[in-house]
Design a protein around this motif. Structure first.
Motif, short mmCIF file in Angstrom:
data_model
loop_
_atom_site.label_atom_id
_atom_site.label_comp_id
_atom_site.label_asym_id
_atom_site.label_seq_id
_atom_site.Cartn_x
_atom_site.Cartn_y
_atom_site.Cartn_z
N PRO A 27 -12.75 12.94 -13.63
CA PRO A 27 -13.03 13.50 -14.95
C PRO A 27 -14.51 13.82 -15.09
O PRO A 27 -15.36 13.20 -14.46
N GLN A 28 -14.80 14.79 -15.90
CA GLN A 28 -16.19 15.14 -16.13
C GLN A 28 -16.86 14.17 -17.08
O GLN A 28 -18.07 13.99 -17.05
N ASP A 29 -16.08 13.54 -17.92
CA ASP A 29 -16.66 12.58 -18.85
C ASP A 29 -17.29 11.42 -18.06
O ASP A 29 -16.64 10.82 -17.21
N PRO A 30 -18.55 11.11 -18.35
CA PRO A 30 -19.27 10.12 -17.54
C PRO A 30 -18.66 8.72 -17.55
O PRO A 30 -18.56 8.07 -16.50
N PHE A 31 -18.24 8.27 -18.74
CA PHE A 31 -17.68 6.91 -18.81
C PHE A 31 -16.42 6.81 -17.97
O PHE A 31 -16.23 5.90 -17.16
N LEU A 32 -15.52 7.79 -18.19
CA LEU A 32 -14.25 7.77 -17.46
C LEU A 32 -14.51 7.90 -15.96
O LEU A 32 -13.87 7.25 -15.15
N ALA A 33 -15.46 8.75 -15.62
CA ALA A 33 -15.72 8.99 -14.20
C ALA A 33 -16.24 7.74 -13.54
O ALA A 33 -15.81 7.36 -12.44
N ARG A 34 -17.16 7.07 -14.19
CA ARG A 34 -17.81 5.94 -13.55
C ARG A 34 -16.89 4.73 -13.45
O ARG A 34 -16.83 4.06 -12.43
N TRP A 35 -16.17 4.43 -14.56
CA TRP A 35 -15.43 3.17 -14.58
C TRP A 35 -13.95 3.30 -14.33
O TRP A 35 -13.33 2.39 -13.75
N LEU A 36 -13.34 4.40 -14.77
CA LEU A 36 -11.89 4.47 -14.64
C LEU A 36 -11.43 5.19 -13.38
O LEU A 36 -10.38 4.89 -12.83
N TRP A 37 -12.23 6.14 -12.95
CA TRP A 37 -11.82 6.91 -11.78
C TRP A 37 -11.53 6.01 -10.58
O TRP A 37 -10.51 6.15 -9.92
N VAL B 7 -19.73 0.00 -25.61
CA VAL B 7 -20.75 -0.92 -25.11
C VAL B 7 -21.87 -0.08 -24.50
O VAL B 7 -21.62 0.75 -23.61
N PRO B 8 -23.08 -0.28 -24.97
CA PRO B 8 -24.17 0.56 -24.46
C PRO B 8 -24.58 0.14 -23.04
O PRO B 8 -24.91 -1.02 -22.80
N ASP B 9 -24.51 1.06 -22.13
CA ASP B 9 -24.97 0.83 -20.76
C ASP B 9 -24.47 -0.48 -20.16
O ASP B 9 -25.26 -1.37 -19.85
N PRO B 10 -23.19 -0.62 -20.01
CA PRO B 10 -22.71 -1.86 -19.37
C PRO B 10 -23.10 -1.86 -17.90
O PRO B 10 -23.22 -0.80 -17.28
N LEU B 11 -23.26 -3.04 -17.35
CA LEU B 11 -23.56 -3.13 -15.94
C LEU B 11 -22.31 -2.90 -15.11
O LEU B 11 -22.36 -2.38 -14.00
N ALA C 135 -10.56 17.53 -17.40
CA ALA C 135 -11.08 17.99 -18.71
C ALA C 135 -10.88 16.96 -19.80
O ALA C 135 -11.04 17.24 -20.99
N CYS C 136 -10.56 15.75 -19.38
CA CYS C 136 -10.26 14.73 -20.39
C CYS C 136 -11.54 14.07 -20.86
O CYS C 136 -12.40 13.71 -20.05
N THR C 137 -11.70 13.92 -22.18
CA THR C 137 -12.89 13.25 -22.69
C THR C 137 -12.63 11.79 -23.06
O THR C 137 -13.53 10.96 -23.06
N HIS C 138 -11.40 11.52 -23.43
CA HIS C 138 -11.06 10.11 -23.68
C HIS C 138 -9.56 9.97 -23.60
O HIS C 138 -8.82 10.87 -23.99
N LEU C 139 -9.13 8.83 -23.09
CA LEU C 139 -7.71 8.56 -23.19
C LEU C 139 -7.48 7.17 -23.80
O LEU C 139 -8.24 6.24 -23.58
N HIS C 140 -6.42 7.11 -24.58
CA HIS C 140 -6.06 5.86 -25.24
C HIS C 140 -5.66 4.83 -24.18
O HIS C 140 -5.15 5.21 -23.12
N THR C 141 -5.90 3.57 -24.46
CA THR C 141 -5.57 2.51 -23.52
C THR C 141 -4.12 2.62 -23.03
O THR C 141 -3.83 2.35 -21.85
N ALA C 142 -3.22 3.01 -23.93
CA ALA C 142 -1.81 3.09 -23.52
C ALA C 142 -1.62 4.14 -22.44
O ALA C 142 -0.79 3.99 -21.53
#
Lengths: 84, 768
Positions: A63-73, B202-206, A40-47
């Motif tokens: 995470p359901q958040d797309p950014f976190l799911a794609r890059w951090l998961w 960053v918009p739509d990073p690769l 359920a996290c939408t953003h977490l601080h770098t720390a």
């Protein structure tokens, strides 16, 4: 929202800010087999991210958040070498 | 102002001083790594500390950040240190100093510093842009095409990732991929930055990848608030947009381009470039230096562990695995027996034939002490001046209080018939007396400052002015540790500046003239100080053109300072002392020292006012020497002010036993003499107005009932001095009366009061 700790599970909800980092780290040290739930996290601080990468706890689910799911998961779950 | 800010201001000033001094030293010795490291660290600390006060001090942070980056490039050998760099750095330091003053006065606003800090930062960074090998992060410049070796940020990505990205880029028709490496500063969190948040935008990073910069440390060393992560972001053609996004941290960001291969086969991935040998050697040298830093027992394990990790990783990175067994053994020895010889012997051969670590490589540049700083590190306390003054006041009052004790002893002996008790009291008194004197002298010692306090501003002064005048001048200082009372030190500052400026402006000739005269191109000014007995001697010497006695002779005569007889009769040496005569310096000598006219006559009067004297020696064509002779401590005496009519006098406090007001009725007159009875003893009285021959003026206190009596003991017996009124006790610098007044009896001397009045201090022994 603050991270809640209950029954060996740390639950992140919404945005998790830098002030949580120290408390989270202490909990992670004390509960090496604990479970972290970022679904359920939408953003977490770098720390916070750093603490998670350092301790590398078990994760409950992506995470359901797309950014976190794609890059951090992937980073939170892939096996790593080099940790002391 | 809150305490944190006050601490910052104090620390910041010290840091500015350190960088300033270091830059001047670096100009003389550009290769001095020790100085280089010191000023880099000071700049870094300044940046970090000012970072706590955002957004008010953003200008200071920005400027010190630019300075730090520039210094970093210099110490890494990417840039050569030039005087032009020093000029701008010093200018930046001056600016920051000014801003700090404004902050302290409560007048500072961030907007005021905005423009100048941007400009100066840009000028500092301009040096970096010129010298940088990698593509600059300047937004206007196009990113340079990738070199034949692949950018490290790209290589940090997993092979599959790279392949996938390439394939996608090919399909999308991109000519190249842009790889951004964002390495936030470790203390970025304290600036309120959340790097992940920035990257998110960053918009739509690769591709986005996050990894630790260094291998993770142990738990004990892990600080969650230090950012140890770096971010690699791959974008297609939105590079400019992203650069805009990261403009506030542009110095933490670097860009590289990877051309999209059109072949089906993925491009061969070259082995990662080996780390530079230079960095390796520097690392080793630093470890050696660390070995020299003294540490106590509980720091050692941490240090050994940290050194072990650094050395192991460094050796592995250089492919020198053969060294590892030896290193492990050395580390074990260091850990268990606290012996570092083997560790040192491990490191030294790895340095090979690189230049040996000189004294300059040590972190500590103190020449007088050994590199291990054996315990002579002076412990310094910063003390508020007001507190020292308060201590002086208390000591003064203690001196007066103790003066009553002999009186008590007498009373014990006579009135209470206890000679035994009297004896004990006197023994006690002599101990108290000694302690009080020691205390007084100790507090005086606290007021002693080294002359380096004033000498330290001169290197910068000489450098700036000689550059401005186009002359080459070296400054040498000697004996800076000589100490004198702080009053003296403070008052000497302006005269010394004037003397040095004289040598700079009028003494030292310009380079061509010097060479023609057969002198060295660079002139020399020497500031020296030493102690002779209880005097301090300070000399300002230059090897300039000297003073022409004939010119002085004529000038003095023209100004009417000497008559013809003197003009012809005085020796050359006597004549040149006339430069100190009032009226000699012309009004045309404009001084830019805060607009006050500081001529040679003011120099002499200041020095004489401190109880010293000044003289000049000179040889035409060879140079001049001005010699100041001063007392080490000011003769500070404590006096009580008394009023007699409209006049105020000082009475040395050590003679005063007590003050008392008695009704007039208690004063008995027998013929010419007045007496009274105080505590059953007869007290002869004397009126101050009579002693001084002053006419009796109505009492200032308008108290017709009572008389004010000062009980004093100039000869051991008590006498009551009748005055109009008493006032407080003050500290003064007693100066003997000279000239016409010197012969007057009854006066111990004079003193200058804070409000400019002159106070006459009475010599009671002569009056009574």
């Amino acid at each position: 929202m603050p991270v809640t700790f209950e029954d060996g599970r740390a639950t992140f909800t919404g945005e998790c800010v830098i002030e949580e980092a120290e408390g989270l780290l202490a909990w992670l040290y004390e509960h090496p087999e604990g479970l972290v739930d970022v679904t359920a996290c939408t953003h977490l601080h770098t720390a916070i991210l750093q603490a998670l990468l350092f301790c590398f706890p078990h994760q409950a689910g992506p995470p359901q958040d797309p950014f976190l799911a794609r890059w951090l998961w992937p980073l939170l779950t892939k096996s790593r070498t080099g940790q002391v | 102002m809150n305490e944190l800010l006050a601490m910052f201001l104090s620390e910041a000033r010290d840091l500015l001083e350190e960088v300033s001094k270091g830059l001047l030293a670096l100009e003389e010795r550009p290769g001095d790594l020790g100085v280089m490291n010191r000023i880099f660290r000071a700049m870094h600390t300044l940046k970090g500390s000012s970072g706590l006060f955002q957004p008010q001090l953003a200008g200071i942070t920005r400027l010190s950040h630019a300075g730090e980056d520039l210094l970093d490039a210099v110490r890494n050998g990417h840039l050569e240190f030039t005087s032009d760099m020093a000029d701008i750095l010093l200018e930046g330091l001056d600016r920051i100093g000014l801003w700090l003053e404004e902050v302290e006065a409560g007048r500072f606003t961030a907007s005021v510093a905005e423009e100048p800090s941007n400009q100066l930062s840009a000028r500092l960074r301009a040096f970096l842009a010129k010298g940088r090998q990698e593509p600059p992060t300047d937004q206007d410049k196009p990113v340079a095409p990738a070199a034949t070796t692949e950018p490290p940020a790209w290589s940090a990505l997993a092979k599959e990732t790279r392949q996938a990205l390439m394939a996608a880029a090919r399909q999308a028709g991109h000519a190249q991929l842009h790889v951004m490496l964002y390495t936030p500063e470790p203390d970025t969190f304290f600036f309120g930055t959340d790097p992940l948040h920035l990257v998110r935008q960053v918009p739509d990073p690769l591709h986005v990848h996050v990894e630790p910069v260094d291998p993770w440390p142990n738990r004990e060393d892990f600080d969650p608030f230090q950012c140890r992560l770096r971010f690699i972001v791959v974008v297609g053609d939105q590079q400019e947009e992203v650069q805009q996004l990261f403009r506030y941290v542009e110095n933490e960001v670097s860009w590289a381009s990877v051309p999209v291969q059109q072949d089906i086969a993925p491009p061969p991935i070259p082995a990662a470039a080996p780390p530079s040998r230079e960095a390796f050697l520097r690392l080793l040298r630093e470890q050696l230096t660390i070995l020299d830093i003294p540490a106590n027992a509980d720091e050692l394990p941490g240090r050994v562990a940290s050194m072990g990790r650094v050395l192991t990783n460094a050796i592995r990175a250089m492919g020198l695995h053969g060294e590892l067994p030896l290193l492990d053994k050395a580390l074990a020895e260091a850990r268990s027996q606290h012996r570092f010889e083997s560790l040192r012997n491990c490191i030294l051969p790895l340095l090979g034939d690189s230049p040996p670590a000189t004294q300059g490589d040590a972190f500590d540049d103190r020449p007088a002490e050994g590199a291990s700083g054996n315990g002579r590190a002076a412990k310094i306390l910063k003390v508020d001046q007001g507190r020292i003054d308060r201590m002086m006041d208390l000591v003064g009052e203690l001196v007066v209080a103790k003066n009553s004790v002999p009186f008590l002893a007498e009373r014990a002996a006579i009135h209470h018939a206890s000679p035994g008790l009297a004896q004990e009291i006197m023994e006690f008194y002599s101990m108290i007396n000694r302690l009080t004197e020691d205390l007084q002298s100790a507090v005086m010692q606290v007021r002693m400052l080294p002359v380096s306090t004033i000498f330290q501003r001169f290197p910068r002064l000489v450098r700036d002015i000689s550059r401005k005048l186009g002359k080459h001048i070296t400054l040498k200082t000697e004996g800076e540790e000589t100490e004198a009372d702080k009053n003296i030190i403070e008052l000497l500052s302006d005269p010394l500046i004037h003397l040095v400026r004289n040598s700079l402006d009028h003494g030292i000739e310009d380079p061509e003239t010097r060479i023609q005269a057969g002198k060295s191109e660079a002139g020399l000014i020497r500031l020296s100080s030493r102690q002779e007995g209880d005097r301090v001697i300070i000399e300002v010497t230059d090897d300039g053109k000297g003073i022409d006695p004939e010119i002085i002779r004529r000038k003095a005569w023209e100004k009417g300072l000497i008559d013809e007889q003197a003009r012809d009769g005085l020796t050359d040496h006597e004549v040149i002392q006339l430069i100190f005569a009032p009226g000699f310096s012309t009004a045309q000598e404009v001084s830019d020292l805060s607009g006050r006219g500081v001529g040679m006559d003011v120099v002499r009067s200041t020095v004489q006012g401190l109880g010293g004297d000044v003289a000049v020696e000179s040889t035409l064509g060879k140079g001049s020497r001005v010699r100041l002779e001063l007392p080490m401590t000011m003769a500070i005496s404590r006096v009580m002010l008394v009023h007699e009519g409209p006049m105020v006098f000082g009475i040395p406090l050590e003679l005063v036993v007590e003050t008392v007001r008695l009704p007039r009725t208690q004063i008995h007159r027998v013929k010419e003499e007045e007496t009274t009875v105080l505590r059953n003893r007869l007290l002869p009285l004397a009126r101050l107005s009579d002693l001084l021959g002053l006419s009796r003026v109505p009492s200032r206190r308008e108290d017709p009932e009572n008389e004010s009596i000062l009980v004093v003991r100039p000869f051991g017996e008590e006498i009551g001095l009748v005055v109009d009124d008493f006032d407080k006790g003050i500290d003064i610098v007693l100066k003997p009366l000279d000239g016409v007044l010197a012969g007057l009896k009854g006066y111990a001397g004079g003193a200058l009061l804070g409000d400019g009045r002159v106070l006459l201090v009475l010599n009671l022994k002569e009056l009574l």
